[in-house]
Scaffold this motif. Structure first.
Motif, PDB file in Angstrom:
ATOM      1  N   VAL A 339      27.259  40.808  51.767  1.00 42.77           N
ATOM      2  CA  VAL A 339      27.794  41.315  50.507  1.00 42.77           C
ATOM      3  C   VAL A 339      29.321  41.293  50.598  1.00 42.77           C
ATOM      4  N   VAL A 340      29.962  40.629  49.646  1.00 35.89           N
ATOM      5  CA  VAL A 340      31.418  40.558  49.568  1.00 35.89           C
ATOM      6  C   VAL A 340      31.801  41.015  48.166  1.00 35.89           C
ATOM      7  N   ALA A 341      32.536  42.124  48.049  1.00 38.66           N
ATOM      8  CA  ALA A 341      32.724  42.718  46.722  1.00 38.66           C
ATOM      9  C   ALA A 341      34.116  43.307  46.556  1.00 38.66           C
ATOM     10  N   PHE A 342      34.621  43.171  45.345  1.00 39.04           N
ATOM     11  CA  PHE A 342      35.809  43.888  44.902  1.00 39.04           C
ATOM     12  C   PHE A 342      35.393  44.984  43.924  1.00 39.04           C
ATOM     13  N   LEU A 343      35.904  46.182  44.128  1.00 43.60           N
ATOM     14  CA  LEU A 343      35.962  47.156  43.063  1.00 43.60           C
ATOM     15  C   LEU A 343      37.268  46.917  42.319  1.00 43.60           C
ATOM     16  N   ILE A 344      37.204  46.816  41.003  1.00 43.73           N
ATOM     17  CA  ILE A 344      38.416  46.644  40.204  1.00 43.73           C
ATOM     18  C   ILE A 344      38.527  47.796  39.224  1.00 43.73           C
ATOM     19  N   LYS A 345      39.759  48.057  38.796  1.00 50.29           N
ATOM     20  CA  LYS A 345      39.992  49.173  37.877  1.00 50.29           C
ATOM     21  C   LYS A 345      41.215  48.868  37.033  1.00 50.29           C
ATOM     22  N   ARG A 346      41.124  49.195  35.749  1.00 51.22           N
ATOM     23  CA  ARG A 346      42.289  49.051  34.880  1.00 51.22           C
ATOM     24  C   ARG A 346      43.139  50.306  35.013  1.00 51.22           C
ATOM     25  N   ILE A 347      44.315  50.146  35.598  1.00 49.84           N
ATOM     26  CA  ILE A 347      45.260  51.253  35.790  1.00 49.84           C
ATOM     27  C   ILE A 347      46.440  51.009  34.861  1.00 49.84           C
ATOM     28  N   ASP A 431      38.546  56.243  33.733  1.00 48.39           N
ATOM     29  CA  ASP A 431      38.596  57.696  33.851  1.00 48.39           C
ATOM     30  C   ASP A 431      37.914  58.209  35.112  1.00 48.39           C
ATOM     31  N   ARG A 432      37.524  57.296  36.018  1.00 48.82           N
ATOM     32  CA  ARG A 432      36.832  57.714  37.234  1.00 48.82           C
ATOM     33  C   ARG A 432      37.693  57.437  38.451  1.00 48.82           C
ATOM     34  N   ASP A 433      37.790  58.414  39.349  1.00 49.20           N
ATOM     35  CA  ASP A 433      38.543  58.254  40.590  1.00 49.20           C
ATOM     36  C   ASP A 433      37.606  57.823  41.716  1.00 49.20           C
ATOM     37  N   ILE A 434      38.129  56.975  42.586  1.00 44.52           N
ATOM     38  CA  ILE A 434      37.399  56.531  43.773  1.00 44.52           C
ATOM     39  C   ILE A 434      38.112  57.080  44.999  1.00 44.52           C
ATOM     40  N   GLU A 435      37.377  57.782  45.832  1.00 42.99           N
ATOM     41  CA  GLU A 435      37.961  58.283  47.072  1.00 42.99           C
ATOM     42  C   GLU A 435      37.836  57.200  48.136  1.00 42.99           C
ATOM     43  N   ALA A 436      38.952  56.640  48.510  1.00 47.33           N
ATOM     44  CA  ALA A 436      38.962  55.572  49.508  1.00 47.33           C
ATOM     45  C   ALA A 436      39.802  56.001  50.705  1.00 47.33           C
ATOM     46  N   PRO A 437      39.409  55.592  51.899  1.00 44.47           N
ATOM     47  CA  PRO A 437      40.196  55.914  53.094  1.00 44.47           C
ATOM     48  C   PRO A 437      41.602  55.333  53.037  1.00 44.47           C
TER      49      PRO A 437
END
Length: 481
Positions: A339-347, A431-437
C-alpha cells in the motif's frame, strides 16, 4: 486557443496535461496499438532453480549471487543497526548495483501540445509482460553492450543532449529497502527536428498518460518517476487555469503555483529534512549473503523464516523483442500487495500532501521524503504493535467518496518479479485534523517539485504518487481498458 509556444515551460506542461486528447494519437488509437504490441509479444518467463542460472553463481566463500562479468548487479547481504525504532537491528539480502542507468523521455510539440515518446516494453518481472515505459530505460551494462545485444533506440538523444533542450536531468534513488544506494539518471529532452517513430513506440500527451494511470499495471515505474520530474510548477498557474467551481482541482492548481501559500516554508522543510538526517543514527554495512540471519536458501529461493517480506528467486527469459533474446537472472519477489498512499488536505484552499521523512537502509543519505503510508501490511503481523505504520488504518478505512485515486501499479520489472502496490490518494476534509508524528509534514506540490530538482530528497514511491496527484487535474474519468 493559448499560444503555448510563447509560454513558460510549466504552462506548456500544464496545457499538455489538460488537453482533451493528443494531436497524434487518440485514446482509441492508443489502446488498439497497445493491444497489438501485447499480441505480438511472444516472451516467456519461467521460474527456475538457482542451479539453472546461466552466467550467475553463488560465490563459494561469501555466498553472494554474482554475474560472471562482474557487471549488472549482485545480491549481497546488508546489516542494519538503528535507534529509536521498534526494530533496531536486522540483516537482509539486498541488490547491489553501483552503476547508474538512464531513464529518459523524449518530448516534442505537435500542434502546440507537448507529447512524450513512450515505449511498449516487455520486462521479465511484469505480471502482464508488457507495460508502457520511457523512451529509454537502460542500465549502463545494457547501453554499453555488456550483454552483447543490439543498440538501445534513441539513446543518443540523451547522451548527446544540448543543455538548452534538457527539461529535467537529475539522479534519483530507487527502492531503499531492496537496492543499496541505487540511482538512475532521470532525464527529459525536447526534440526540435523530425523524430522517426520506431516499431513499439508511440507519441502521447501528458494528459493522455495521466488518464492511463487509472489502468492497473499499464504505466511502469520508470515512466512514472521520469514524469514526476517534469517541472510541473510555476508562478501564476492558478490564474491561467482557474478551476474555481471545482474545489479539488482548484486546490491542486494552487498547489503547483509557486505564488500560493504553504503551511511550512520551503526553508523550514529543508531544515526539517536536514535535522531528520542528523538525528537518525543508522549504520549499514554490506556483508556476505551467508551471514544474513533469519534468511534461508533453498533450491529455488532465499526466504525469510517468517514467510514474510520478500524472496530472492530466479527466472529464465525468452524475449523476442528485446536487445537480448534470452537470458536468466535472479529477481526479488514481494510476498504480498503493498500500500502506497498520500493523505491530502486543502489548507487555505491549497492542496497539501502529508509526507514522511522515512529511513530506509539502502538510501545514500539516510532519509528521503516518502508517502504518508508505504508498507506491505502483512509484514507487520509478527512485529510489535508499535511497529505498525502510523496512519495505515486511516488509509485502509477511508470512505469511497474521499478516495480520489486507487490503482494497482507494478514496481520495476527488471529486478522485481510480479511486485505490485496499491497506489491511493485519500482526501482529509478541511475541517478535520490529523495527528501525525514529528517525522511527517504537510507540503504543497510545488515544494515537492522544487526538491525533486535535486537528488536524494523524494523517494521513488512518492515520485510515482506525485505523478498520480498531477493526474487529478484532469476531469474525473476512467480510461478505456
Amino acid at each position: 486557443m493559448l499560444h503555448i509556444r510563447d509560454m513558460a515551460l510549466p504552462v506548456r506542461i500544464a496545457s499538455s496535461a489538460l488537453a482533451d486528447d493528443g494531436a497524434i494519437t487518440t485514446a482509441g488509437d492508443f489502446h488498439q496499438w497497445f493491444s497489438q504490441c501485447v499480441e505480438k509479444d511472444e516472451s516467456q518467463v519461467t521460474r527456475i532453480p538457482f542451479s539453472e542460472l546461466s552466467g550467475w553463481r553463488f560465490e563459494e566463500q561469501t555466498g553472494n549471487l554474482v554475474h560472471h562479468t562482474g557487471k549488472f548487479f549482485s545480491v549481497r547481504g546488508l546489516q542494519v543497526r538503528t535507534e529509536n525504532r521498534p526494530v533496531t537491528e536486522w540483516s537482509q539480502p539486498i541488490i547491489n548495483q553501483p552503476e547508474i542507468g538512464i531513464l529518459g523521455i523524449l518530448v516534442k510539440e505537435f500542434d502546440g501540445i507537448l507529447h512524450c515518446l513512450m515505449q511498449s516494453k516487455m520486462e521479465p518481472g511484469n505480471c502482464n509482460r508488457v507495460q508502457l515505459s520511457p523512451t529509454v530505460q537502460a542500465t549502463r551494462s545494457n547501453y554499453t553492450g555488456v550483454h552483447r545485444g543490439s543498440a538501445v533506440p534513441y539513446l543518443d538523444y540523451f547522451l548527446d543532449a544540448e543543455p538548452r533542450h534538457v527539461l529535467a536531468d537529475v539522479l534519483q534513488s530507487e527502492q531503499g529497502s531492496w537496492f543499496y544506494r541505487k540511482r538512475n539518471r532521470n532525464i527529459i529532452v525536447e526534440a526540435t527536428g523530425d523524430v522517426e517513430v520506431l516499431d513499439g513506440f508511440c507519441w502521447l500527451s501528458v494528459g493522455q498518460l495521466h488518464d492511463l494511470l487509472t489502468v492497473d499495471d499499464l504505466i511502469n515505474m520508470d515512466a512514472r518517476t521520469v514524469l514526476s520530474c517534469l517541472p510541473f510548477s510555476g508562478v501564476g498557474l492558478c490564474a491561467i487555469f482557474p478551476f474555481d467551481a471545482e474545489p479539488l482541482r482548484s486546490g491542486l492548481i494552487r498547489s503547483i503555483s509557486e505564488d500560493q501559500g504553504t503551511l511550512h516554508t520551503s526553508s523550514q522543510i529543508r531544515s526539517w529534512i536536514t535535522d531528520s538526517r542528523v538525528r537518525e543514527d543508522v549504520e549499514t554495512k554490506l556483508v556476505d549473503l551467508t551471514g544474513v540471519e533469519g534468511w534461508h536458501r533453498s533450491e529455488d529461493r532465499i526466504s525469510h523464516e517468517t514467510g514474510t517480506f520478500f524472496d530472492v528467486m530466479a527466472v529464465d527469459v525468452q524475449a523476442g523483442n528485446r536487445e537480448v533474446l534470452s537470458w536468466t537472472q535472479p529477481m526479488i519477489e514481494s510476498r504480498n500487495l503493498g500500500v502506497v498512499a498520500f493523505l491530502i488536505k486543502r489548507i487555505r484552499g491549497v492542496v497539501h500532501a502529508l509526507v514522511n521523512a522515512r529511513v530506509e537502509p539502502g538510501y545514500l543519505d539516510v532519509v528521503e521524503l516518502a508517502p504518508t503510508v508505504q508498507c506491505t501490511p502483512e509484514n507487520y503481523t509478527h512485529l510489535p504493535p508499535e511497529a505498525r505504520p502510523p496512519l495505515l488504518d486511516e488509509v485502509l478505512s477511508a470512505p469511497p467518496d474521499l478516495i480520489h485515486f486507487d490503482t494497482v501499479l507494478s514496481e520495476e520489472g527488471g529486478r522485481f518479479f510480479h511486485t505490485r502496490n496499491r497506489y491511493v490518494i485519500v482526501e482529509v476534509p478541511p475541517d478535520r485534523d490529523i495527528e501525525a508524528p514529528n517525522d511527517f509534514r504537510w507540503m504543497t506540490l510545488h515544494q515537492l517539485a522544487g526538491l525533486m530538482q535535486h537528488s536524494h530528497y523524494v523517494n521513488i514511491q512518492a515520485r510515482s504518487l506525485i505523478t498520480c496527484l498531477h493526474s487529478l487535474l484532469r476531469e474525473p474519468k476512467r480510461a478505456a481498458g
